[in-house]
Design an enzyme around this catalytic site. Structure first.
Site, PDB file in Angstrom:
ATOM      1  N   THR A  94      52.390 -11.518 -16.262  1.00  0.00           N
ATOM      2  CA  THR A  94      52.345 -12.289 -15.027  1.00  0.00           C
ATOM      3  C   THR A  94      51.808 -13.695 -15.312  1.00  0.00           C
ATOM      4  OG1 THR A  94      50.130 -11.420 -14.559  1.00  0.00           O
ATOM      5  CG2 THR A  94      52.005 -10.240 -13.607  1.00  0.00           C
ATOM      6  N   HIS A  95      52.053 -14.598 -14.378  1.00  0.00           N
ATOM      7  CA  HIS A  95      51.563 -15.978 -14.477  1.00  0.00           C
ATOM      8  C   HIS A  95      50.949 -16.359 -13.131  1.00  0.00           C
ATOM      9  CE1 HIS A  95      53.521 -17.364 -18.333  1.00  0.00           C
ATOM     10  NE2 HIS A  95      54.126 -16.201 -18.123  1.00  0.00           N
ATOM     11  N   PRO A  96      50.049 -17.340 -13.118  1.00  0.00           N
ATOM     12  CA  PRO A  96      49.355 -17.733 -11.877  1.00  0.00           C
ATOM     13  C   PRO A  96      50.240 -18.580 -10.953  1.00  0.00           C
ATOM     14  CG  PRO A  96      48.608 -19.110 -13.672  1.00  0.00           C
ATOM     15  CD  PRO A  96      49.517 -18.083 -14.284  1.00  0.00           C
TER      16      PRO A  96
END
Length: 241
Positions: A81-83
């Site tokens: 995942t990424h922010p």
């Protein structure tokens, strides 16, 4: 050691554990520590946490797979995942090694972000078609069907048929009443031997004619890794001899 090496594929004889395609002598199979039930069929790519009477032609990040599941080829889980709520989704803001890679100098703010990908959980009697992409951490309910090519981003309700990108419910497999009855019966708890006389092609008839408890033999759940299953077989063979 992460791999199990099958010096002699015949060692599986009598275990109820199968591979498709068949493994060859000297072949290495990953996920050695993964626990699963007997009466399951795995891909030579690696062991999967399968329940009894389940098979998979794919290997992906999953916590648990129930019984009577059918999983086709090229099923996978989305990666890290990424922010996405930050100004940028780039890991350069929270990974020092990324900054070093690009030769960034000076002091950084020290932001952190957890990229961990939680595993998927799959219930009983689930059918997943080819080329399906699953979001990490979702649950697929008992009796669900995931159409080929679907991109699944949310939990799937029991007995729902879903498809598309993003995947949406096409319809339910059965009426609410039948779904409720099947969920209550939990027929997958029992050995298939005492259910095979039932008409699986007629859900209502299956429910109406479901045997009383005294005529059912529960299949106790015992999930072991490959070493555990083979040790159990060795002990059993010694007792017989």
């Amino acid at each position: 050691m992460k791999f199990f090496v099958f010096d002699d594929p015949d060692i599986l004889s009598g275990t109820g554990i199968r591979f498709y395609p068949k493994i060859k002598a000297g072949q290495k199979v990953k996920n050695r520590k993964t626990k699963f039930e007997r009466l399951s069929q795995h891909s030579p790519q690696g062991f999967m946490p399968l329940g009894a009477y389940s098979y998979t032609q794919s290997v992906f990040h999953v916590d648990r797979i129930g019984r009577y599941c059918s999983i086709a080829t090229n099923v996978s889980v989305m990666g890290n995942t990424h922010p996405h709520t930050w100004v940028t989704t780039s890991p350069i803001t929270y990974k020092e090694r990324r900054r070093k890679f690009w030769g960034v100098q000076g002091e950084n703010r020290g932001l952190t972000f957890n990229e961990t990908v939680p595993p998927v959980t799959i219930g009983h009697d689930v059918w997943i078609g080819q080329n399906v992409l699953l979001k990490s951490g979702i649950s697929i309910g008992d009796g669900a069907v995931v159409a080929a090519g679907a991109v699944v981003t949310k939990d799937v309700e029991p007995y729902a048929i879903i498809g598309g990108n993003p995947a949406a419910v096409i319809r339910r497999r059965f009426s609410d009443e039948i779904v409720s009855d099947l969920v209550e019966l939990q027929w997958w708890r029992y050995k298939y031997d005492c259910l095979q006389h039932l008409d699986f092609s007629e859900p209502q008839m299956f429910i109406d004619e479901f045997p009383e408890a005294e005529h059912l033999e529960e299949l106790a759940e015992e999930r072991l890794n490959i070493d555990g299953h083979l040790n159990q077989k060795l002990i059993s063979d010694q007792l017989v001899s």
